[in-house]
Design a protein around this motif. Structure first.
Motif, PDB file in Angstrom:
ATOM      1  N   CYS A 105       0.874  -1.143   0.119  1.00 59.37           N
ATOM      2  CA  CYS A 105      -0.014  -0.079   0.085  1.00 59.37           C
ATOM      3  C   CYS A 105       0.858   1.160  -0.057  1.00 59.37           C
ATOM      4  O   CYS A 105       0.458   2.388  -0.236  1.00 59.37           O
ATOM      5  CB  CYS A 105      -0.864  -0.077   1.334  1.00 59.37           C
ATOM      6  N   THR A 106       2.088   1.078   0.387  1.00 67.79           N
ATOM      7  CA  THR A 106       3.125   2.383   0.587  1.00 67.79           C
ATOM      8  C   THR A 106       2.941   3.445  -0.359  1.00 67.79           C
ATOM      9  O   THR A 106       3.026   4.541   0.311  1.00 67.79           O
ATOM     10  CB  THR A 106       4.318   1.717   1.079  1.00 67.79           C
ATOM     11  N   PRO A 107       3.248   3.040  -1.613  1.00 68.84           N
ATOM     12  CA  PRO A 107       3.211   3.941  -2.808  1.00 68.84           C
ATOM     13  C   PRO A 107       2.173   5.116  -2.531  1.00 68.84           C
ATOM     14  O   PRO A 107       2.371   6.185  -2.636  1.00 68.84           O
ATOM     15  CB  PRO A 107       3.356   3.308  -3.944  1.00 68.84           C
ATOM     16  N   ARG A 138      -3.483  -3.316   4.865  1.00 68.44           N
ATOM     17  CA  ARG A 138      -4.047  -4.360   5.716  1.00 68.44           C
ATOM     18  C   ARG A 138      -2.880  -4.898   6.766  1.00 68.44           C
ATOM     19  O   ARG A 138      -3.111  -5.634   7.612  1.00 68.44           O
ATOM     20  CB  ARG A 138      -4.274  -5.586   4.545  1.00 68.44           C
ATOM     21  N   CYS A 139      -1.764  -4.307   6.709  1.00 65.40           N
ATOM     22  CA  CYS A 139      -0.405  -4.795   7.706  1.00 65.40           C
ATOM     23  C   CYS A 139      -0.479  -3.911   8.842  1.00 65.40           C
ATOM     24  O   CYS A 139      -0.236  -4.426  10.034  1.00 65.40           O
ATOM     25  CB  CYS A 139       0.761  -4.480   6.976  1.00 65.40           C
ATOM     26  N   THR A 140      -0.623  -2.671   8.879  1.00 64.15           N
ATOM     27  CA  THR A 140      -0.098  -1.764   9.902  1.00 64.15           C
ATOM     28  C   THR A 140      -1.308  -1.403  10.842  1.00 64.15           C
ATOM     29  O   THR A 140      -0.872  -0.852  11.924  1.00 64.15           O
ATOM     30  CB  THR A 140       0.510  -0.331   9.635  1.00 64.15           C
ATOM     31  N   GLY A 141      -2.435  -1.409  10.623  1.00 66.39           N
ATOM     32  CA  GLY A 141      -3.642  -0.579  11.254  1.00 66.39           C
ATOM     33  C   GLY A 141      -3.521   0.624  11.227  1.00 66.39           C
ATOM     34  O   GLY A 141      -4.051   1.489  12.372  1.00 66.39           O
TER      35      GLY A 141
ATOM     36  N   PRO B 196      -4.979 -10.105   2.232  1.00 66.07           N
ATOM     37  CA  PRO B 196      -3.899  -9.328   2.124  1.00 66.07           C
ATOM     38  C   PRO B 196      -3.936  -8.398   0.836  1.00 66.07           C
ATOM     39  O   PRO B 196      -4.700  -8.698  -0.124  1.00 66.07           O
ATOM     40  CB  PRO B 196      -2.836 -10.561   1.512  1.00 66.07           C
ATOM     41  N   MET B 197      -3.281  -7.390   1.110  1.00 72.04           N
ATOM     42  CA  MET B 197      -3.489  -6.317  -0.273  1.00 72.04           C
ATOM     43  C   MET B 197      -2.922  -6.713  -1.555  1.00 72.04           C
ATOM     44  O   MET B 197      -3.508  -6.454  -2.563  1.00 72.04           O
ATOM     45  CB  MET B 197      -2.727  -5.031   0.038  1.00 72.04           C
ATOM     46  N   GLU B 198      -2.148  -7.760  -1.470  1.00 65.81           N
ATOM     47  CA  GLU B 198      -1.477  -8.339  -2.653  1.00 65.81           C
ATOM     48  C   GLU B 198      -2.324  -9.569  -2.850  1.00 65.81           C
ATOM     49  O   GLU B 198      -2.042 -10.556  -1.931  1.00 65.81           O
ATOM     50  CB  GLU B 198       0.177  -8.456  -2.709  1.00 65.81           C
TER      51      GLU B 198
HETATM   52  S1  FES Z   1      -0.764  -3.392   2.938  1.00 65.39           S
HETATM   53 FE1  FES Z   1       0.045  -1.381   4.127  1.00 65.39          FE
HETATM   54  S2  FES Z   1       2.065  -2.111   4.545  1.00 65.39           S
HETATM   55 FE2  FES Z   1       0.988  -4.073   3.679  1.00 65.39          FE
END
Ligand code: FES
Ligand code: FES
Lengths: 157, 784
Positions: A105-107, A138-141, B196-198
């Motif tokens: 998601c970072t970019p 989805r990772c960081t909250g 998951p985003m990917e």
């Molecule tokens: S989806 Fe944001 S860091 Fe993995």
């Protein structure tokens, strides 16, 4: 259906010409024709923001724009924003605060955060959360991302 | 290099790969470039249950740009199908194939594959495939799954029951009949997915010339995949290489093996060309593992003093049409029943689980696997009992915990627990929150018509699987391996079988190596995710990266350090026991700097000037080690979370105001990374509690397979979270670390459930169905 269109636009500051099908999305063209894979595709229906690009100065979803619509436009991707140094403070804050895990998601997060800071140099946490709410992580909250954007806002450009 | 000698372990080193990701320079599966690659798209079942009468592929086959249309018949000679590797006595299984053979059994099941020059062309051609279906009655009703006249998920099943087990003590009604207080509840945890985003993806390249196969896959366990592809496709494992590039999130979704993935690899074998499959989001929502769906009844009996007397929980899990593979679907229900109430002294604990076939997608192992449900049901009934009996819920827990100094213990359900700290964690929570003041404020606001609630949930998890006791899932979980070597430049290279999906495994492993060897952190490079480049091992699942990978790195580093010091001793003509290494400099104890030798200089000698060393055995600054067989089955962890919410009783909306977590992960190698694991996990637990649900209609159609309709938490939905720790090192390893990746998810579900119920209890309402959507809230409040 098809026919191949030739489009000319500026990509990360350089003039380019590409041949594309009318149905090809801007995100797919940037990824697979231009080889700039930092523009990620997470949903292909305009919800997640992973495919964000900057089109004539505004952050848009690359999956909702057709490549042919880029004709004559000025396009910046995460690679261009990164290389120009214009998001360096945000990038440093993201790394320092661990505001990313998988990085998918970072970019999109960085581009939308940069847009917020250009509009509102000292945003509140609520404003930051609001601005990021079109982008899914989805990772960081999200809290670390909010912290990183707030920290970057304090760094004088 | 300055003389900094601060320990790497315990400090918040930043992740090296983060600097790649912030420039958009990660390499995810769709970024892997293989010349001449063809693209695969699948026709997926539109029906929950139907017989395939005929498949007509001629139009698709004739489309320009299409290379091959593939059906089950084409792949049958290459793949004989599979069942789960994690079996249980009496577990009824049905065989999965890469593509549906004669019947489809859930919406989204892969039926036909088209291989074409581009993904768009492959998708176009899928539209041209025609299938004649004969619809069969779908089995989609969980409550009625076992009724004698219920539709069967597979026609040859005697019934939909796939597995059942009784755990712990048999039911003893008298204990409940005679108790001073009994609280009970029926829970419903609706179906969700991992997201998951990917999305998942595979690039497979089989070379007919030499029978070698290279697979790139978005996955967490390359060695496991290699074994599975060898088994399922009848190939020589030694000729298979699996590479997992950067992975855009897994959380369990990418520890499994899916039929579309096997199909893609089999297609490369079939046509002898490289092929690529990337799932789109709709496919991901339909066919990535689903999770959690179960209905649970539970009851807790207490004596007049509030001592827990007896507990019983019964669950029924909607498995879907098959068991997941290689880890089974049963584990979600089994862990839920076995771990409920595990933090407490309860003389009588029993339960039952039923796992049933359904014509829905497969339920697999999502972050927490059963533990969030164990915590939610137990902790909900404890707070309900506290309310019913007029006890303070914190005091009620403290009075019933297994004391921190009483471990090790075995639960009534047969689980070994050690080194847990419920008392310390709850006490710590009480230090960071003034709970009485917070409750008083909620009470005051209630007078103003503002309905706030505060809830607590404590939990136990079992993490870091690595055990021969789980050898029945050899392909999933066996052991881990590491190769450490010192380059001629003095840089340390570590090839390790645990992998990194952004949680920071590489960073943590490098920190451990830096400390144990005595080299600077930035001189350690980690390689993982490539079966050809790393020793065999289980990859990442079950929060094992630090607990298992870190311990492995520690043990191997200690051995390599001894080898290095021995070589240096020969060169310096002294005894190895007199030498030590710090910051990459080796020198005799008590000597001036300058009398020693740098690791780089030593490596230079060993590689290029061996004549300077005494004659004899060749010195190698490289070694491989494995960890597994003396490791306990699972490492227990514990923690407590608390949530403060506000309920809008007119709209049913729940607003999260604050969230707290105190966890015991044993030794913390990197506090920054651990805290962000917890936060990310909490976000997913909150998703389960409030937002996430895949809605199936009674006919087995998924109603919301887009990201616009499947709601995951957004930045504006979530509160700031306070993360704190108690550190009870795991006594059975040297490093002392425990798993930290899932605790956030595990505790959050119950904490939010309890907070919401605390808010609405004074209104005479309660809710035990998740997610607690506005609509369900209004129904619970009787305002629909
Ligand atoms: S989806 Fe944001 S860091 Fe993995
Ligand atoms: S891929 Fe464009 S918004 Fe998700």
């Amino acid at each position: 259906m098809s026919g191949i269109h030739t489009i000319k636009f500026r990509l990360n500051g350089r003039a380019v010409a590409k041949h594309v099908e009318p149905r090809t999305s801007a995100a797919d063209m940037i990824r697979h024709v231009s080889g700039l894979t930092g523009t990620h595709v997470g949903c292909e229906h305009g919800v997640c923001g992973a495919c964000s690009i900057v089109l004539d100065g505004a952050v848009v979803r690359g999956c909702l724009v057709f490549a042919v619509q880029l004709d004559g436009a000025d396009v910046e991707t995460i690679e261009g924003a990164s290389d120009s140094g214009r998001i360096a403070a945000l990038q440093a804050a993201f790394v320092d605060r661990n505001a990313l895990q998988c990085g998918f998601c970072t970019p999109g997060m960085l581009l939308i955060a940069a847009e917020l800071l250009s509009r509102e140099p000292s945003p509140s946490r609520e404003q930051i959360r609001e601005a990021l709410s079109g982008n899914i992580c989805r990772c960081t909250g999200y809290e670390a991302i909010v912290d990183a954007v707030a920290a970057a806002a304090k760094v004088k450009p | 290099m300055t003389g900094a000698t601060t320990k790497a372990v315990g400090s918040s080193h930043r992740r090296g790969d983060a600097t790649l990701f912030v420039g958009g320079r990660g390499t995810y599966i769709d970024d892997v470039a293989v010349p001449g690659v063809l693209h695969v798209a699948f026709l997926r079942s539109p029906h929950a249950h139907a017989r395939i009468v005929a498949i007509r592929t001629a139009h698709a086959d004739a489309m320009p740009g299409v290379v091959r249309v593939v059906t089950a018949a084409d792949l049958a000679p290459l793949c004989k199908g599979w069942q789960t590797s994690q079996t249980y006595p009496g577990y009824v299984l049905r065989t999965q194939y890469p593509l549906a053979t004669d019947r489809v059994v859930f919406v989204g099941q892969a039926v036909v594959a088209v291989v074409a020059e581009s993904r768009a062309l492959a998708e176009d051609a899928v539209e041209l495939v025609e299938i004649d279906w004969e619809l069969l009655p779908p089995a989609c009703d969980l409550e009625g799954a076992m009724a004698p006249d219920a539709a069967r998920a597979h026609p040859d099943l005697a019934g939909n029951l796939a597995y059942q087990a009784d755990v712990g003590d048999p039911e003893n009604r008298a204990l409940f009949d005679e108790a001073a207080c009994v609280v009970e509840a029926a829970f419903r945890f609706n179906r969700q997915t991992v997201m998951p985003m990917e999305t998942r993806g595979v690039v497979a390249s089989y070379l007919p010339g030499d029978g070698s196969l290279s697979v790139y896959q978005s996955h967490t366990a390359p060695h496991q995949l290699r074994s599975l592809y060898a088994t399922h496709l009848g190939l020589d494992e030694g000729r298979i290489r699996v590479i997992c590039p950067h992975v855009g999130g897994s959380f369990g979704a990418k520890i499994h093996l899916y039929s579309d993935e096997v199909a893609t690899v089999a297609i490369s074998r079939l046509i002898g060309r490289p092929v690529k499959y990337i799932a789109d989001r709709m496919e991901a929502l339909l066919a990535d593992i689903h999770a959690r769906e179960q209905i649970v009844t539970a009851k807790l009996a207490l004596d007049a003093e509030g001592r827990f007397v007896a507990w019983r929980a019964e669950t029924r899990l909607a498995m879907g049409a098959f068991s997941t593979h290689p880890g089974s679907s049963v584990q979600e229900a089994d862990e839920a029943v076995r771990l409920a109430m595990a933090p407490y002294r309860v003389p009588h604990v029993g339960g039952r689980l039923e796992v049933v076939f359904q014509n829905k997608n497969i339920v697999g192992q999502y972050r927490g696997v059963g533990h969030p449900i164990a915590a939610a049901i137990g902790e909900h009934l404890i707070e309900k009992a506290a309310a019913a009996m007029g006890f303070d819920p914190v005091a009620l827990r403290l009075a019933n915990y297994v004391p921190d100094d009483a471990y090790p213990v075995k639960t009534r359900t047969g689980i070994d627990l050690d080194a847990l700290s419920h008392q310390a964690c709850l006490r710590r929570l009480g230090e960071i929150i003034d709970i009485p003041a917070l409750r008083a404020e909620n009470e005051r606001l209630r007078g103003e018509g503002i309905h706030r609630g505060f809830g607590i949930a404590c939990f136990i998890e079992r993490t870091a699987t690595n055990a021969p006791s789980n050898a029945h899932i050899r392909k999933a979980t066996a052991q881990d391996g590491i190769t450490l070597s010192v380059d001629p430049s003095g840089a340390v290279r570590c090839a390790i079988s645990v992998t990194d999906q952004g949680q920071g495994t590489h960073t943590v492993v490098a920190q451990v190596i830096a400390d144990e060897l005595g080299v600077p952190f930035d001189r350690v490079r980690i390689v993982s995710g490539d079966s050809q480049a790393t020793p065999y091992g289980s990859g990442v699942r079950a929060s094992r990266g630090t607990a298992v990978g870190g311990e492995l790195a520690l043990q191997a580093s200690r051995e390599l350090r001894a080898v290095i010091l021995e070589a240096a001793a020969q060169l310096l003509q002294t005894g190895a026991e007199r030498l030590s290494m710090t910051d990459g400099m080796i020198f005799p104890a008590g000597s001036e700097e300058g009398n020693g030798i740098s690791l780089a200089d030593l490596a230079e000698v060993v590689h290029f000037k061996p004549q300077l060393l005494p004659r004899g055995a060749q010195v190698s600054l490289s070694l491989s080690r494995h960890l597994g067989h003396d490791w306990p089955a699972l490492v227990p962890t514990n923690g407590v979370q608390a949530s403060l919410v506000e309920v809008d009783v007119r709209t049913g909306a729940v607003r999260l105001l604050r969230h707290w977590a105190v966890d015991d992960f044993g030794t913390i190698v990197n506090p920054l990374l651990v805290a962000e694991q917890v936060r990310g996990g909490i976000a997913q637990g909150i998703g389960q509690a409030l937002f996430e649900e895949l809605v199936y209609d009674p006919g087995g159609q998924v109603q919301n397979a887009t990201l616009a309709d499947y709601l995951v938490p957004l930045a504006s939905d979530l509160p700031d979270m306070v993360i704190d720790h108690v550190e009870t090192p795991w006594p059975h390893s040297v490093l002392g670390a425990k798993g930290a990746g899932e605790a956030g998810t595990t505790g959050a579900v119950g904490a939010v459930l309890n907070a919401v119920n605390d808010a609405i209890r004074p209104l005479g309402a309660s809710i035990t169905e998740l997610p607690m959507t506005p609509e369900r809230m209004l129904a619970a409040l009787n305002r629909l």
